[in-house]
Design a protein around this motif. Sequence first.
Motif, PDB file in Angstrom:
ATOM      1  N   ALA A 176     -92.679  33.769  20.920  1.00 38.82           N
ATOM      2  CA  ALA A 176     -93.911  34.557  20.972  1.00 38.82           C
ATOM      3  C   ALA A 176     -94.199  35.136  19.588  1.00 38.82           C
ATOM      4  CB  ALA A 176     -93.585  35.843  22.030  1.00 38.82           C
ATOM      5  N   GLY A 177     -95.724  35.654  19.605  1.00 31.23           N
ATOM      6  CA  GLY A 177     -95.987  36.072  18.220  1.00 31.23           C
ATOM      7  C   GLY A 177     -95.395  35.612  17.036  1.00 31.23           C
ATOM      8  N   ASP A 178     -94.974  36.135  16.058  1.00 34.58           N
ATOM      9  CA  ASP A 178     -94.461  35.751  14.875  1.00 34.58           C
ATOM     10  C   ASP A 178     -93.154  35.074  14.749  1.00 34.58           C
ATOM     11  OD1 ASP A 178     -96.766  36.637  13.573  1.00 34.58           O
ATOM     12  OD2 ASP A 178     -95.870  38.634  13.098  1.00 34.58           O
ATOM     13  N   ALA A 179     -92.608  34.716  15.906  1.00 31.21           N
ATOM     14  CA  ALA A 179     -91.081  34.264  15.930  1.00 31.21           C
ATOM     15  C   ALA A 179     -91.038  32.982  15.106  1.00 31.21           C
ATOM     16  CB  ALA A 179     -90.793  34.002  17.632  1.00 31.21           C
ATOM     17  N   PRO A 180     -92.132  32.260  15.275  1.00 33.07           N
ATOM     18  CA  PRO A 180     -91.723  30.858  14.471  1.00 33.07           C
ATOM     19  C   PRO A 180     -91.540  31.160  12.907  1.00 33.07           C
ATOM     20  CG  PRO A 180     -93.727  30.235  15.905  1.00 33.07           C
ATOM     21  CD  PRO A 180     -93.218  31.822  16.038  1.00 33.07           C
ATOM     22  N   GLN A 181     -92.434  32.187  12.257  1.00 33.88           N
ATOM     23  CA  GLN A 181     -92.197  32.126  10.737  1.00 33.88           C
ATOM     24  C   GLN A 181     -91.066  33.115  10.687  1.00 33.88           C
ATOM     25  OE1 GLN A 181     -94.827  32.441  12.971  1.00 33.88           O
ATOM     26  NE2 GLN A 181     -96.714  33.498  11.619  1.00 33.88           N
ATOM     27  N   GLU A 182     -90.736  33.890  11.545  1.00 30.95           N
ATOM     28  CA  GLU A 182     -89.604  34.951  11.349  1.00 30.95           C
ATOM     29  C   GLU A 182     -88.306  34.071  11.624  1.00 30.95           C
ATOM     30  OE1 GLU A 182     -90.098  38.537  13.904  1.00 30.95           O
ATOM     31  OE2 GLU A 182     -91.879  38.979  12.412  1.00 30.95           O
ATOM     32  N   ILE A 183     -88.138  33.206  12.195  1.00 26.62           N
ATOM     33  CA  ILE A 183     -87.106  32.236  12.669  1.00 26.62           C
ATOM     34  C   ILE A 183     -86.801  31.599  11.246  1.00 26.62           C
ATOM     35  CG2 ILE A 183     -85.792  30.574  13.765  1.00 26.62           C
ATOM     36  CD1 ILE A 183     -86.978  32.022  16.398  1.00 26.62           C
ATOM     37  N   GLN A 184     -87.925  30.826  10.835  1.00 27.42           N
ATOM     38  CA  GLN A 184     -87.929  29.939   9.828  1.00 27.42           C
ATOM     39  C   GLN A 184     -87.610  30.506   8.446  1.00 27.42           C
ATOM     40  OE1 GLN A 184     -88.296  26.726   9.717  1.00 27.42           O
ATOM     41  NE2 GLN A 184     -88.356  26.578   7.522  1.00 27.42           N
ATOM     42  N   ASN A 185     -87.783  32.109   8.310  1.00 22.81           N
ATOM     43  CA  ASN A 185     -87.367  32.623   7.294  1.00 22.81           C
ATOM     44  C   ASN A 185     -86.076  33.487   7.372  1.00 22.81           C
ATOM     45  OD1 ASN A 185     -89.724  32.170   6.045  1.00 22.81           O
ATOM     46  ND2 ASN A 185     -90.957  34.039   6.883  1.00 22.81           N
ATOM     47  N   SER A 186     -85.490  33.216   8.605  1.00 28.47           N
ATOM     48  CA  SER A 186     -83.948  33.795   8.746  1.00 28.47           C
ATOM     49  C   SER A 186     -82.813  33.186   8.285  1.00 28.47           C
ATOM     50  CB  SER A 186     -83.850  34.021  10.141  1.00 28.47           C
ATOM     51  OG  SER A 186     -83.587  32.740  10.804  1.00 28.47           O
ATOM     52  N   ASN A 187     -81.641  33.571   8.438  1.00 30.12           N
ATOM     53  CA  ASN A 187     -80.585  32.856   7.776  1.00 30.12           C
ATOM     54  C   ASN A 187     -80.035  31.927   8.766  1.00 30.12           C
ATOM     55  OD1 ASN A 187     -79.330  34.636   9.610  1.00 30.12           O
ATOM     56  ND2 ASN A 187     -78.202  35.622   8.009  1.00 30.12           N
ATOM     57  N   ILE A 188     -80.739  31.793   9.743  1.00 27.35           N
ATOM     58  CA  ILE A 188     -80.378  30.529  10.726  1.00 27.35           C
ATOM     59  C   ILE A 188     -80.606  29.301  10.156  1.00 27.35           C
ATOM     60  CG2 ILE A 188     -80.811  29.773  13.069  1.00 27.35           C
ATOM     61  CD1 ILE A 188     -81.815  32.501  13.746  1.00 27.35           C
ATOM     62  N   LYS A 189     -79.819  28.191  10.223  1.00 28.60           N
ATOM     63  CA  LYS A 189     -79.887  26.970   9.702  1.00 28.60           C
ATOM     64  C   LYS A 189     -80.687  26.263  10.547  1.00 28.60           C
ATOM     65  CE  LYS A 189     -76.905  23.629   7.228  1.00 28.60           C
ATOM     66  NZ  LYS A 189     -75.550  23.411   7.199  1.00 28.60           N
ATOM     67  N   LYS A 190     -80.459  26.054  11.756  1.00 26.64           N
ATOM     68  CA  LYS A 190     -81.233  25.254  12.750  1.00 26.64           C
ATOM     69  C   LYS A 190     -81.465  25.869  14.181  1.00 26.64           C
ATOM     70  CE  LYS A 190     -81.504  20.334  13.340  1.00 26.64           C
ATOM     71  NZ  LYS A 190     -80.937  19.148  12.828  1.00 26.64           N
ATOM     72  N   VAL A 191     -82.408  25.572  14.605  1.00 24.59           N
ATOM     73  CA  VAL A 191     -82.741  26.169  16.285  1.00 24.59           C
ATOM     74  C   VAL A 191     -83.134  24.873  17.279  1.00 24.59           C
ATOM     75  CG1 VAL A 191     -84.101  27.566  17.661  1.00 24.59           C
ATOM     76  CG2 VAL A 191     -83.709  28.207  15.518  1.00 24.59           C
ATOM     77  N   ILE A 192     -82.116  24.856  17.987  1.00 27.83           N
ATOM     78  CA  ILE A 192     -82.406  23.639  18.988  1.00 27.83           C
ATOM     79  C   ILE A 192     -82.971  24.187  20.430  1.00 27.83           C
ATOM     80  CG2 ILE A 192     -81.199  21.575  20.247  1.00 27.83           C
ATOM     81  CD1 ILE A 192     -79.407  21.441  17.566  1.00 27.83           C
ATOM     82  N   VAL A 193     -83.732  23.608  20.903  1.00 29.19           N
ATOM     83  CA  VAL A 193     -84.277  23.970  22.115  1.00 29.19           C
ATOM     84  C   VAL A 193     -84.711  22.824  22.980  1.00 29.19           C
ATOM     85  CG1 VAL A 193     -85.608  26.536  21.480  1.00 29.19           C
ATOM     86  CG2 VAL A 193     -86.829  24.272  21.622  1.00 29.19           C
TER      87      VAL A 193
END
Length: 314
Positions: free
Chosen positions: A263-280
């Motif tokens: 939701a909302g800005d989640a895509p950009q915020e996760i992309q800019n976070s220290n998480i290496k990869k997100v699998i859904v």
Amino acid sequence: MLIFSGSSNKSLAQKIADHKGYDLGQIEIHTFPDNENRVRVISDVLDQDVVVVQSTGISPNLYYMELFFILDSLKRSGARRVTLVIPYLGYQRQDHVFRSGEGVSLEVIIKILESLGVDRFISFEFHSVKISELFKKEVRELSAIPLFAKKINSLATPHEIINHKSSIINHELVLVSPDMGGIARIKKISEELGGVPYVTVEKDRDLVTGDIKSLKFTGGVKKTAVIVDDVISTGKTLIASADLLTENGAEEVYAMSTHGVFAGDAPQEIQNSNIKKVIVTDTIEIPENRKFGKLEIISVADMIAEELKGATSH
Ligand code: R5P
């Protein structure tokens, strides 16, 4: 058996139909200028068993209304047994009264769906174990945990490959549940992987705003941390958990979640976070313009198609 798709997740519906070697049933969904919908079933469904595939996600109200009209059209056109494949059951985080004066939105949704003639529900990873009990009709909750277990196996270094259900453990890896509600899930995936250690984050949310007030955890962090959750909405739980893990010594943080609402800005915020990869998984269709570099999507279509095979052999 005929498979119909609403407009929320056509690509998943198409994959399920392809797996079964079927064409999707024909249906017309028209939206008027004032945003009201009109639905018409074109295929002949008289005395047929039908499957409807409709998910929710970022627009639950839109997709639920559409679903209600699809179900009504099918029943009025003479459909016999209706199976609803609702990979992400929207409103499931409102499964009980949190504060006096509130309603139970999920119960309202289930009541409506059942009153419109759904005989059987197929869904994925409910937010809580109690949700199944809210249904009067048959419900099958599938899980993406086996798919995630395979992915986690592939994160192990070559000499530490974990075989399914074996007791070989990658000593550099820890599984993380980002809240206490996810303990059963994290235990299940740990078992799938032969006992990989896990830690649980304690999350305290503000009941009015839903904001995270505090996060803490007990247990040892390893070099690689894999957060496993049921749903990513704003991404705040994930990002805050990843920060906490990094502060406590994790060198790489992966995240796996069955449902990716983003939701909302989640895509950009996760992309800019220290998480290496997100699998859904593809329980929710993510539009191209909301996909981001760190995102990987795995499909649950085959699992649903297999489940439908079981249903039709009854
Ligand atoms: C919460 O109880 C769920 O398991 C998820 O952790 C949560 O709903 C994710 O929400 P958000 O991405 O908005 O933090």
